[in-house]
Write a protein that holds these residues in place. Structure first.
Motif, PDB file in Angstrom:
ATOM      1  N   LYS A 181       1.152  -0.687  -0.154  1.00  0.00           N
ATOM      2  CA  LYS A 181       0.296   0.319  -0.097  1.00  0.00           C
ATOM      3  C   LYS A 181       0.598   1.141   0.260  1.00  0.00           C
ATOM      4  O   LYS A 181       1.011   2.212  -0.577  1.00  0.00           O
ATOM      5  N   THR A 182       2.212   1.065  -0.009  1.00  0.00           N
ATOM      6  CA  THR A 182       2.872   2.508  -0.333  1.00  0.00           C
ATOM      7  C   THR A 182       3.381   2.644  -1.288  1.00  0.00           C
ATOM      8  O   THR A 182       3.581   3.888  -1.612  1.00  0.00           O
ATOM      9  N   ALA A 183       4.312   1.524  -1.571  1.00  0.00           N
ATOM     10  CA  ALA A 183       5.148   1.995  -2.908  1.00  0.00           C
ATOM     11  C   ALA A 183       5.311   0.746  -3.573  1.00  0.00           C
ATOM     12  O   ALA A 183       4.483  -0.641  -3.443  1.00  0.00           O
ATOM     13  N   LEU A 184       6.063   0.609  -5.170  1.00  0.00           N
ATOM     14  CA  LEU A 184       6.324  -0.971  -5.677  1.00  0.00           C
ATOM     15  C   LEU A 184       7.972  -0.271  -5.444  1.00  0.00           C
ATOM     16  O   LEU A 184       8.923   1.284  -5.587  1.00  0.00           O
ATOM     17  N   TYR A 185       8.878  -1.549  -5.199  1.00  0.00           N
ATOM     18  CA  TYR A 185       9.880  -1.553  -4.983  1.00  0.00           C
ATOM     19  C   TYR A 185      11.116  -2.211  -5.625  1.00  0.00           C
ATOM     20  O   TYR A 185      10.126  -2.735  -6.236  1.00  0.00           O
TER      21      TYR A 185
END
Length: 304
Positions: A190-194
């Motif tokens: 839910k925070t980012a694509l890593y």
């Protein structure tokens, strides 16, 4: 001279409008190339986790269904070799959601409410494989066998005859996991694509502004990110992503045996096919922009 310039601009715009009225440019631009959009099937319920089994021509995906008053999932297998795709619900996978392909052994696995299952192509149903009683959110197989457990979103890997938590990800929630042919790891939450590069082993943020629904690669190993608003490609070496296709409410992405794009939106599945209208439709957009500029310039000159 000014009148001639204005007439030429208006005449070009008229020709452009005639072209628009006789040719339908209702396909999709994917990576700067125009393709015809072929509808494979419609009236679906959010087709997630698309996976094309290239040897059999079978498209697998998970679909949202209503189970009495609750929302649930089931996995469908569709034979695309038929003129009209023939689909069946894969039996034996309660709450079937996750799908993975083991290319090394040509095996297909599913995850559901009560564990991991393996597909039997002859019987066209699934049989229990491992992790009984565990709810499986995601599956991925490449060199190693990974799964994501729900609702903790913890990542596990098969090691020494058992699944164990991935040490580097114990304190990280993982919604989608993918490992490239080059060994680079991509994951999203839910925070980012890593991205975790093979040498550094540290997660790098590729984007914190897109909502990822699936990650897939083509035959060449290029990694594509299917997000809610379209498809993205990593822009190397800048460690960021760039949009290569606008798709409203995209849900899934895969590639067939010829590397043609298959994608889904909220209700349908499509295939992108090479178009004999590609140049005309591409020129249509380009000419329109140029004509608008010429017309504006001619108008400015005439007024002045």
């Amino acid at each position: 001279m000014l009148l001639l310039l204005l007439f030429a601009a208006l005449n070009s715009a008229t020709k452009n409008n005639v072209k628009k009225s006789t040719i339908s440019c209702d396909g999709l631009v994917f990576q700067q190339v125009y393709y015809d959009r072929h509808l494979i099937m419609k009236d679906l319920g959010r087709p997630y986790n698309l996976m094309m089994h290239k040897y059999s021509g079978t498209l697998f995906f998970s679909e949202t269904i209503r189970n009495n008053s609750d929302i649930d999932f089931e996995i469908k297998a569709c034979d695309l070799n038929k003129k009209k795709p023939e689909c069946h619900v894969v039996k034996g996978v309660p709450g079937g959601y996750a799908i993975a392909y083991d290319a090394g052994n040509d095996d297909v696995y599913f995850g559901g409410h009560s564990g991991i299952y393996k597909y039997d192509f002859i019987k066209k149903e699934a049989q229990f494989f491992s992790e009984k009683g565990k709810s499986i959110w995601g599956l991925f197989v490449r060199r190693n066998f990974y799964y994501i457990e729900y609702p903790s979103q913890t990542l596990h890997v098969y090691h020494r005859d058992a699944f164990v938590k991935v040490a580097e990800a114990i304190n990280i929630e993982v919604d989608i996991f993918f490992k490239s042919k080059m060994g680079e790891v991509y994951f999203s939450n839910k925070t980012a694509l890593y991205k975790v590069e093979k040498l550094t082993r540290y997660p790098i943020v590729l984007s914190d502004s897109i909502s990822v629904r699936q990650i897939a690669d083509d035959t060449f190993g290029d990694v594509y990110i299917c997000a809610t608003d379209g498809v993205y490609l990593e822009e190397k070496p800048y460690l960021r992503v760039k949009k290569i296709a606008d798709i409203q409410d995209a849900y899934g992405l895969t590639f067939d045996e010829r590397d043609y794009v298959i994608y889904s939106d909220k209700t349908s599945v499509y295939k992108l096919l090479p178009s004999n209208k590609s140049k005309i439709c591409s020129d249509d957009y380009m000419v329109l922009d140029e004509d608008e500029n010429v017309t504006d310039n001619a108008r400015d000159l005439l007024i002045s």
